[in-house]
Design an enzyme around this catalytic site. Structure first.
Site, mmCIF file in Angstrom:
data_model
loop_
_atom_site.group_PDB
_atom_site.id
_atom_site.type_symbol
_atom_site.label_atom_id
_atom_site.label_comp_id
_atom_site.label_asym_id
_atom_site.label_seq_id
_atom_site.Cartn_x
_atom_site.Cartn_y
_atom_site.Cartn_z
ATOM 1 N N SER A 61 0.831 -1.198 0.000
ATOM 2 C CA SER A 61 0.000 0.000 0.000
ATOM 3 C C SER A 61 0.872 1.258 0.000
ATOM 4 C CB SER A 61 -0.948 -0.040 1.199
ATOM 5 O OG SER A 61 -1.908 0.986 1.131
ATOM 6 N N ASP A 88 -9.701 -4.342 -5.361
ATOM 7 C CA ASP A 88 -9.136 -3.339 -4.455
ATOM 8 C C ASP A 88 -9.832 -2.007 -4.695
ATOM 9 O OD1 ASP A 88 -7.575 -1.492 -3.068
ATOM 10 O OD2 ASP A 88 -5.700 -2.542 -3.492
ATOM 11 N N HIS A 95 -8.101 -4.745 -1.003
ATOM 12 C CA HIS A 95 -6.840 -4.110 -0.590
ATOM 13 C C HIS A 95 -6.187 -4.844 0.579
ATOM 14 C CE1 HIS A 95 -4.066 -0.731 -0.630
ATOM 15 N NE2 HIS A 95 -4.198 -0.599 0.681
#
Length: 350
Positions: A158, A259, A291
């Protein structure tokens, strides 16, 4: 009570006097507050001594009580802030490593929307610097822990994927420019980007819609004018840094197709750009994964973890013994019931 106040007051002045407040806005704020509190305390102390000689039984004023509370509060605040400024690097080692050949190393940079995790009170430049220093430590020390300096991989998840990519690109530019560096990007075996965003210009509005307020995001990124230099996808297309681009390692980008925090298109467009400018790149898409599925839920489900399997097959590509041992490894047990994982998904901001 007076002796305690004087001690706290002295510590505050002494410790803040040794810090450069201009280096950090938060520290500057605390320094100003501490100085004001200390000055007020000293004035009150002088007045209190003269008053107590005449009226020894007079009760302490509300202002004095507040001043005392402020003085006591700033000490743990200062200590806590100093603790947060420390750089932390956790090293996870095999249970048995003595007498064995050096092991491959994965340097992992955690995510958290550039706010949670390991980057409190920092801006993007601070985060890139911290990550670069961490990588430098690994290159210069990991052999002592049984690591193979010729098989060091860099991975981020991320926001961590974005920060790690920025660190790699920036280091490549330094290296190509002949600057003195403490680690060489050309020695990174491969970069693994998990659920990362690499073009902040295209993502800022999406992040705002997802709850990362635009003003907060731009503050972390040092203003809207800095989004371009903190977007690896944009930076690598600059023809002036062709020599730096040639130093970049193999990029492997992992992303879930479901995601909604950072859409998988971010991964695809970055891969297209890297391929166009001649960087070796691969994308691995996981159908229906969100995600956090790849990083949080799937490991908690136990059993076979496809991301882990993919990473092992890449890292041990030329190590037949390691690949042969992998199927014999003990199955990972489930850590959390599926019902709770699904419930967590419904309330997770990610």
């Amino acid at each position: 009570m007076a002796s305690t106040e004087i001690a706290v007051d002295t510590i505050l002045i002494k410790e803040y006097g040794n810090e450069d407040a201009n280096q950090h806005p938060f520290l500057h704020h605390l320094t100003a507050q501490a100085a004001t509190a200390a000055a007020n305390f000293k004035r009150q102390k002088r007045h209190r001594v003269s008053r107590e000689c005449v009226l020894p039984s007079r009760r302490r004023s509300l202002g004095h009580i507040v001043s005392h509370a402020v003085a006591l509060t700033f000490l743990p605040l200062r200590l806590g802030f100093k603790f947060l400024l420390c750089l932390w690097l956790d090293i996870y080692l095999p249970k048995t490593r003595h007498g064995q050949k050096p092991k491959p190393v994965v340097v992992f940079v955690t995510g958290g929307a550039w706010i949670l995790g390991n980057f409190p009170q920092g801006t993007m430049s601070d985060m890139i610097k911290d990550v670069s220093e961490g990588i430098s430590f690994v290159f210069n020390n990991i052999e002592e822990y049984g690591g193979d300096i010729n098989r060091i991989y860099l991975m981020g998840q991320s926001a961590g994927a974005h920060i790690a990519a920025c660190a790699v690109v920036k280091q490549a530019i330094k290296e190509a420019g002949g600057e003195k560096v403490s680690w060489c990007v050309s020695r990174i075996k491969a970069y693994f980007g998990l659920s990362g965003g690499y073009n902040l210009i295209n993502l800022k509005d999406h992040f705002h819609s997802r709850g990362l307020h635009r003003s907060i995001f731009l503050s972390i990124m040092e203003g809207e004018q800095s989004l371009q230099r903190f977007s690896p996808e944009v930076v690598v297309q600059d023809p002036k840094i062709k020599d730096a681009v040639s130093l970049l390692p193999h990029f492997i980008l992992f992303h879930g197709t479901a995601d909604y925090s950072i859409p998988s298109d971010s991964c695809k467009t970055f891969a297209e750009v890297l391929e166009r400018i001649g960087v070796k790149v691969e994308t691995v898409l996981y159908k229906g994964k969100t995600h956090t599925d790849l990083f949080v839920q799937d490991p908690m489900r136990g059993g076979k973890d496809q991301l882990v399997e993919d990473l092992i097959s890449i890292i041990h590509e030329n190590d037949r013994d390691a690949l042969a041992r992998n199927p014999m490894a003990r199955q990972r047990r489930r850590l959390v019931p599926e019902l709770l994982l699904k419930l967590a998904c419904t309330v997770s901001p990610f």
